[in-house]
Scaffold this motif. Structure first.
Motif, PDB file in Angstrom:
ATOM      1  N   GLY A 180       0.805  -1.222   0.000  1.00 11.75           N
ATOM      2  CA  GLY A 180       0.000   0.000   0.000  1.00 11.75           C
ATOM      3  C   GLY A 180       0.830   1.260   0.000  1.00 11.75           C
ATOM      4  O   GLY A 180       0.383   2.312  -0.460  1.00 11.75           O
ATOM      5  N   ASP A 181       2.063   1.167   0.523  1.00 12.27           N
ATOM      6  CA  ASP A 181       2.970   2.313   0.465  1.00 12.27           C
ATOM      7  C   ASP A 181       4.360   1.765   0.162  1.00 12.27           C
ATOM      8  O   ASP A 181       4.490   0.666  -0.367  1.00 12.27           O
ATOM      9  CB  ASP A 181       2.922   3.129   1.756  1.00 12.27           C
ATOM     10  CG  ASP A 181       3.250   2.299   3.000  1.00 12.27           C
ATOM     11  OD1 ASP A 181       3.900   1.237   2.859  1.00 12.27           O
ATOM     12  OD2 ASP A 181       2.873   2.698   4.107  1.00 12.27           O
ATOM     13  N   ASP A 182       5.391   2.525   0.493  1.00  8.58           N
ATOM     14  CA  ASP A 182       6.731   2.057   0.138  1.00  8.58           C
ATOM     15  C   ASP A 182       7.430   1.285   1.263  1.00  8.58           C
ATOM     16  O   ASP A 182       8.649   1.110   1.235  1.00  8.58           O
ATOM     17  CB  ASP A 182       7.603   3.220  -0.337  1.00  8.58           C
ATOM     18  CG  ASP A 182       7.772   4.323   0.706  1.00  8.58           C
ATOM     19  OD1 ASP A 182       7.435   4.093   1.884  1.00  8.58           O
ATOM     20  OD2 ASP A 182       8.237   5.413   0.328  1.00  8.58           O
ATOM     21  N   SER A 183       6.658   0.781   2.231  1.00 13.64           N
ATOM     22  CA  SER A 183       7.254   0.029   3.337  1.00 13.64           C
ATOM     23  C   SER A 183       7.999  -1.212   2.853  1.00 13.64           C
ATOM     24  O   SER A 183       9.072  -1.555   3.374  1.00 13.64           O
ATOM     25  CB  SER A 183       6.181  -0.380   4.348  1.00 13.64           C
ATOM     26  OG  SER A 183       5.577   0.741   4.920  1.00 13.64           O
ATOM     27  N   ILE A 184       7.437  -1.906   1.864  1.00 18.30           N
ATOM     28  CA  ILE A 184       8.116  -3.087   1.333  1.00 18.30           C
ATOM     29  C   ILE A 184       9.426  -2.674   0.683  1.00 18.30           C
ATOM     30  O   ILE A 184      10.469  -3.309   0.882  1.00 18.30           O
ATOM     31  CB  ILE A 184       7.210  -3.825   0.332  1.00 18.30           C
ATOM     32  CG1 ILE A 184       6.013  -4.436   1.067  1.00 18.30           C
ATOM     33  CG2 ILE A 184       7.994  -4.910  -0.411  1.00 18.30           C
ATOM     34  CD1 ILE A 184       4.977  -5.052   0.150  1.00 18.30           C
ATOM     35  N   GLY A 185       9.398  -1.588  -0.089  1.00 19.39           N
ATOM     36  CA  GLY A 185      10.622  -1.091  -0.710  1.00 19.39           C
ATOM     37  C   GLY A 185      11.683  -0.751   0.314  1.00 19.39           C
ATOM     38  O   GLY A 185      12.868  -1.053   0.121  1.00 19.39           O
ATOM     39  N   GLN A 186      11.280  -0.128   1.414  1.00 14.86           N
ATOM     40  CA  GLN A 186      12.228   0.200   2.472  1.00 14.86           C
ATOM     41  C   GLN A 186      12.869  -1.062   3.029  1.00 14.86           C
ATOM     42  O   GLN A 186      14.080  -1.112   3.274  1.00 14.86           O
ATOM     43  CB  GLN A 186      11.526   0.971   3.587  1.00 14.86           C
ATOM     44  CG  GLN A 186      11.067   2.358   3.192  1.00 14.86           C
ATOM     45  CD  GLN A 186      10.320   3.048   4.314  1.00 14.86           C
ATOM     46  OE1 GLN A 186      10.684   2.927   5.483  1.00 14.86           O
ATOM     47  NE2 GLN A 186       9.267   3.762   3.979  1.00 14.86           N
TER      48      GLN A 186
END
Length: 245
Positions: free
Chosen positions: A164-170
């Protein structure tokens, strides 16, 4: 040309209207056309190697001529994909060109490109064996020369994160910054791989599933034997710098 999804639904997902490519140079538009075909063709490799089911999984490639990426549209089956259906986003994950919504993993891909400038390809799958290791939150130990060659050691586990946001990317970036691996097993989710381009990242996705399966089978027979770190270093250096030259 836009998706049938309503404006309110798009706003809820943080997706704006496509601005198109008219403001970009001919060089950029030409590269977009080329990369759309590359990314579309590479998606066929995911079901071929049994790395995905239904519409799950995605491939993206970053442009060299502009801060843009090309990625699979959301919710489209693999046999329906074509270069024209690939969507273009900026490196904040905003839709730039395309008549469909970008993959729900676009924010993760975009975050990787923003924070790992040497990366030009990202792939996400839910391949069975690699995802099983992710469900256990267990790194795949480097017990195969193939792993030492390709990944330079263990394949690490990244943190749990919601889509849903960039948490996975982080989580991807934070994990791979500390590793030579081009693959990370995001906990309870599945593998993400990176590469010098999309084809390189697809290769890593195929390889991570192969080693995940092989090491799993090895553990059914007994505890596999780790490769010594000095040998891992030697194998990795040879494969990355000498093999195929």
């Amino acid at each position: 040309m836009f998706s049938n999804e309503g404006t309110d639904a798009k706003k809820a997902r943080g997706i704006g209207e496509a601005i198109g490519l008219d403001g970009y140079s001919q060089e950029v538009r030409d590269e977009v056309a080329a990369v759309r075909k590359i990314v579309s063709d590479l998606h066929a490799e995911l079901p071929k190697w049994e790395l995905v089911v239904w519409t799950a999984g995605n491939v993206s490639q970053r442009l060299t001529s502009a801060d843009l990426l090309v990625i699979k549209p959301s919710g489209v089956t693999y046999d329906e994909l074509s270069p024209e259906k690939m969507v273009v986003c900026d490196l904040d994950g905003n839709l730039v060109d395309g008549d469909r919504l970008p993959s729900s993993d676009t924010a993760a891909h975009a975050y990787v490109y923003r924070n790992m400038p040497h990366v030009y390809g990202v792939v996400h799958t839910h391949s069975t064996y690699a995802t099983a290791w992710a469900a256990r939150a267990e790194p795949i130990p480097c017990v195969l020369t193939m792993m030492a060659d390709e990944f330079g050691g263990d394949i690490p586990v990244g943190p749990f994160a919601l889509i849903g946001d960039d948490s996975i990317g982080q989580g991807i970036v934070d994990t791979l910054r500390e590793s030579r691996s081009r693959a990370v097993l995001m906990r309870n989710h599945g593998p993400f791989t990176i590469g010098k381009d999309a084809k390189d990242a697809v290769k890593a996705a195929v390889m991570v599933e192969e080693v995940a399966r092989t090491v799993h089978i090895s553990r059914q027979l007994g505890e596999p034997t780790r490769i010594a770190q000095k040998d891992i270093d030697s194998l990795y250096a040879r494969y990355q710098n000498v093999y195929g030259q």
